[in-house]
Design a protein around this motif. Sequence first.
Motif, PDB file in Angstrom:
ATOM      1  N   ASP A   8       0.822  -1.215   0.000  1.00 24.49           N
ATOM      2  CA  ASP A   8       0.000   0.000   0.000  1.00 24.49           C
ATOM      3  C   ASP A   8       0.854   1.263   0.000  1.00 24.49           C
ATOM      4  O   ASP A   8       0.335   2.373  -0.023  1.00 24.49           O
ATOM      5  N   PRO A  34      -0.213  -0.223  -6.146  1.00 22.68           N
ATOM      6  CA  PRO A  34      -0.754   1.119  -6.423  1.00 22.68           C
ATOM      7  C   PRO A  34       0.303   2.040  -7.025  1.00 22.68           C
ATOM      8  O   PRO A  34       1.496   1.931  -6.706  1.00 22.68           O
ATOM      9  N   ARG A  36       0.673   5.046  -6.381  1.00 19.95           N
ATOM     10  CA  ARG A  36       1.050   6.057  -5.389  1.00 19.95           C
ATOM     11  C   ARG A  36       0.789   5.480  -3.997  1.00 19.95           C
ATOM     12  O   ARG A  36       0.231   4.402  -3.856  1.00 19.95           O
ATOM     13  N   ASN A  37       1.185   6.224  -2.985  1.00 22.73           N
ATOM     14  CA  ASN A  37       0.950   5.769  -1.613  1.00 22.73           C
ATOM     15  C   ASN A  37      -0.544   5.688  -1.331  1.00 22.73           C
ATOM     16  O   ASN A  37      -1.272   6.663  -1.508  1.00 22.73           O
ATOM     17  N   ARG A  38      -1.007   4.518  -0.890  1.00 23.21           N
ATOM     18  CA  ARG A  38      -2.413   4.324  -0.542  1.00 23.21           C
ATOM     19  C   ARG A  38      -2.534   3.730   0.866  1.00 23.21           C
ATOM     20  O   ARG A  38      -3.351   2.845   1.111  1.00 23.21           O
ATOM     21  N   SER A  39      -1.726   4.235   1.777  1.00 21.07           N
ATOM     22  CA  SER A  39      -1.743   3.741   3.148  1.00 21.07           C
ATOM     23  C   SER A  39      -3.079   4.034   3.818  1.00 21.07           C
ATOM     24  O   SER A  39      -3.728   5.045   3.537  1.00 21.07           O
ATOM     25  N   VAL A  41      -6.007   2.739   3.571  1.00 19.79           N
ATOM     26  CA  VAL A  41      -7.268   2.688   2.818  1.00 19.79           C
ATOM     27  C   VAL A  41      -8.088   1.455   3.187  1.00 19.79           C
ATOM     28  O   VAL A  41      -9.206   1.272   2.699  1.00 19.79           O
ATOM     29  N   THR A  46     -12.433  -0.223  -5.553  1.00 21.27           N
ATOM     30  CA  THR A  46     -12.894   0.858  -6.425  1.00 21.27           C
ATOM     31  C   THR A  46     -14.010   0.354  -7.333  1.00 21.27           C
ATOM     32  O   THR A  46     -13.795  -0.535  -8.159  1.00 21.27           O
ATOM     33  N   ASP A  64      -3.917   2.504 -10.740  1.00 22.50           N
ATOM     34  CA  ASP A  64      -4.444   3.719 -10.106  1.00 22.50           C
ATOM     35  C   ASP A  64      -5.613   3.379  -9.180  1.00 22.50           C
ATOM     36  O   ASP A  64      -6.712   3.914  -9.313  1.00 22.50           O
ATOM     37  N   THR A  66      -6.549   0.872  -5.238  1.00 21.11           N
ATOM     38  CA  THR A  66      -6.175   0.452  -3.895  1.00 21.11           C
ATOM     39  C   THR A  66      -5.413  -0.872  -3.917  1.00 21.11           C
ATOM     40  O   THR A  66      -5.388  -1.566  -4.948  1.00 21.11           O
ATOM     41  N   GLY A 104      -3.909  -1.121   4.388  1.00 25.58           N
ATOM     42  CA  GLY A 104      -4.003  -1.623   3.025  1.00 25.58           C
ATOM     43  C   GLY A 104      -3.104  -2.819   2.810  1.00 25.58           C
ATOM     44  O   GLY A 104      -3.412  -3.706   2.005  1.00 25.58           O
TER      45      GLY A 104
END
Length: 252
Positions: A8, A34, A36-39, A41, A46, A64, A66, A104
């Motif tokens: 994540d 991901p 980008r960072n999705r910490s 979540v 989605t 793009d 989770t 995540g």
Amino acid sequence: MLILATNDDGVYSPGLRALAGAMATLGETVIVAPDRNRSAVGHALTLERPLRAQEIEPGIFAVDGTPTDCVNLGIHGLIMQRPDLVVSGINSGSNMGDDITYSGTVSAALEASLMGIPAIAVSLDASIFSDSDLLVATRFVVKLARQLMEKKLPPDTFLNVNIPSGGCLGVEITRQGKRRYGKAVIVNEDPRGRKYYWIGGSSVGFEDIPGTDCCAVSRGYISITPLYTNLTSDSSCESLKNWLLQCDDGGS
């Protein structure tokens, strides 16, 4: 053996790259993570928009979405072969106690387990990785993954692993612990006098309960917590049967 690696913290995280490199010693390893960072979540999926995945390097896909999205796409769309194992991490910072409900990293492993695939979530109790910490973590996860594939886990069970920084004294099989949190929401004003809110007050420690993940890691031990996908409280089911519950059908 085909291994799916995710996280994540994002596809460029050094923890993920170190983990994938180590797992490649066991079998072909593909990264789906991901972009980008999705910490924090959690187990978000989605549904309101289409997802896009880009192969930024051979066998490395940036999505793009989770971590849960990534596991779904990896299993059902991006990889032609069903993976034999899913590993999630190495997360920057621990995922213990109540924190696992937000994580995540843990949710990616949960999603794999729901799909019937053995899974391990791995976190390192450090905000910045040192080379020695990563070496300890990757060596341990390779050994654990090898045993997992040989000995198997009970159905609907996956492993949440937390590794202390600065070396380890041993390994403990643990239960989920209990965190204590400070102020959960910070309220402040921007330069125009408008209030803003920042969720995520600092942790102030954990309940010192023997046999838990928090307690083990604080003492310098690697914690392995087997988690179960079914959240039903069996003891509460028996208690609720004694309640006087009935349905009102709306009649007179």
